[in-house]
Design an enzyme around this catalytic site. Structure first.
Site, mmCIF file in Angstrom:
data_model
loop_
_atom_site.group_PDB
_atom_site.id
_atom_site.type_symbol
_atom_site.label_atom_id
_atom_site.label_comp_id
_atom_site.label_asym_id
_atom_site.label_seq_id
_atom_site.Cartn_x
_atom_site.Cartn_y
_atom_site.Cartn_z
ATOM 1 N N ASP A 50 -8.675 0.013 5.128
ATOM 2 C CA ASP A 50 -8.014 -0.098 3.948
ATOM 3 C C ASP A 50 -6.418 -0.585 4.047
ATOM 4 O OD1 ASP A 50 -8.079 1.184 0.625
ATOM 5 O OD2 ASP A 50 -6.061 0.956 1.536
ATOM 6 N N TYR A 55 2.022 -3.113 2.868
ATOM 7 C CA TYR A 55 1.997 -2.555 4.146
ATOM 8 C C TYR A 55 2.587 -3.417 5.160
ATOM 9 C CZ TYR A 55 -1.233 0.779 1.650
ATOM 10 O OH TYR A 55 -1.890 1.485 0.868
ATOM 11 N N LYS A 80 -4.569 -5.171 -1.308
ATOM 12 C CA LYS A 80 -4.135 -4.686 -2.773
ATOM 13 C C LYS A 80 -2.942 -5.785 -3.286
ATOM 14 C CE LYS A 80 -4.909 0.016 -1.402
ATOM 15 N NZ LYS A 80 -4.516 0.142 -0.147
ATOM 16 N N HIS A 113 -2.455 -2.594 -7.199
ATOM 17 C CA HIS A 113 -1.955 -1.386 -6.264
ATOM 18 C C HIS A 113 -1.187 -0.326 -7.384
ATOM 19 C CE1 HIS A 113 -0.417 -0.275 -2.097
ATOM 20 N NE2 HIS A 113 -0.537 0.549 -2.700
#
Ligand code: A2P
Length: 278
Positions: A50, A55, A80, A113
């Site tokens: 995930d 990120y 996301k 998100h």
């Protein structure tokens, strides 16, 4: 990806199956830290990773997958859509860019998100991506019941999941129950109480863990699994990554589940989906 007792999976509301336990890579640095974590996880038996645009490690997730030698189709990948791309209405281009970074031609699960302004329009684009086959399932993250209600009113396409903060210290039971009542699976993020948290030092968890010959982290992961949630603990340490997957050989008793339920403080560690500024 058949379900088995060592790596159970959940069938989402569109028929796609997702391994119930995955590796989360929030705050895992791009480059070797992420590719090593992903490779170690896949070698340990995980089949679900995930990540998210924000990120900043999608390339390294793709790298770790290639290093593992596994086939793309054997691994479930979630990423996301970031808030800026929701607000500027470029969901489809953002998805194609994530595909490029991951080095793959489809995403298993693509999530909005946060309920940033413009998410309703973004959801239409997500539905188009789904129809195009670029993503196998679509869902949301950080959606409260009122966001889910709006979504279900404006669209015929139901989200497969809502990924929310949930741990013994903030079970988020109201959102969990609401999403499930609508046929939407729930994924728990910060399932161990998040980076820098104190949950895993809780004496109640320590005592339970000792009785099972397991660690507090393993007990918490088991608690999530027995609640029927999809859970994505994060670690950058190979030993902990393996440990967090070694949770299919024991079962918490109802009493222990109740004792863990009682740790709920009602205090989230992350941002409030009804009041965030990013
Ligand atoms: P690390 O990455 O250094 O292993 P969450 O999944 O709730 O976000 O929690 C992640 C935090 O929990 C990270 O700080 C991670 O540290 C730590 N962690 C993950 N697995 C374990 C474990 N088995 N034992 C102790 N700490 C762990």
């Amino acid at each position: 990806m058949a379900s088995d007792i060592k790596n159970p999976s959940v069938t989402l509301n569109n028929g796609v199956t997702i391994p119930q336990l995955g590796l989360g890579v929030f705050q895992t640095k791009s480059g070797k830290e992420t590719s090593d974590a992903v490779r170690e996880a896949l070698l340990a038996g995980y089949r679900h990773i995930d990540t998210a645009r924000i990120y900043n490690n999608e390339e390294s997730v793709g790298e770790g997958l290639r290093e593992s030698g596994l086939k793309r189709r054997d691994v479930f990948i979630t990423t996301k859509l970031w808030n800026d791309d929701v607000r500027s209405g470029i969901a489809k281009d953002a998805c194609y860019a994530s595909l490029d970074r991951l080095g793959t031609d489809y995403i298993d699960l693509y999530l909005i998100h946060w309920p940033a302004d413009g998410w309703e329009k973004a959801w239409e684009a997500m539905a188009e991506l789904y129809a195009e086959g670029r993503v196998r399932a679509i869902g949301v993250s950080n959606f409260q019941p009122h966001h889910l209600d709006t979504l279900l009113t404006i669209s015929d396409t139901k989200p497969a999941v809502d990924q929310i903060e949930s741990s013994p210290q903030f079970a988020n039971a109201q959102v969990v129950d609401y999403a499930k009542s609508k046929g939407i699976d729930v994924e728990a993020y910060s399932p161990l109480g998040g980076t820098g948290g104190s949950l895993l030092r809780n004496p109640v968890l320590a005592a339970i863990a000792e009785r099972y010959g397991k660690s507090p982290a393993q007990v918490v992961i088991r608690w999530h699994l027995q609640r029927g949630l999809i859970v994505i603990p994060k670690s950058t340490h190979a030993e902990r990554i393996r440990q967090n997957f070694d949770v299919f050989d024991f079962q918490l008793s109802d009493n222990d589940i109740q004792a863990i339920n009682a740790l709920d403080t009602g205090q989230r560690t992350g941002a409030d989906p009804d009041n965030f500024d990013f």
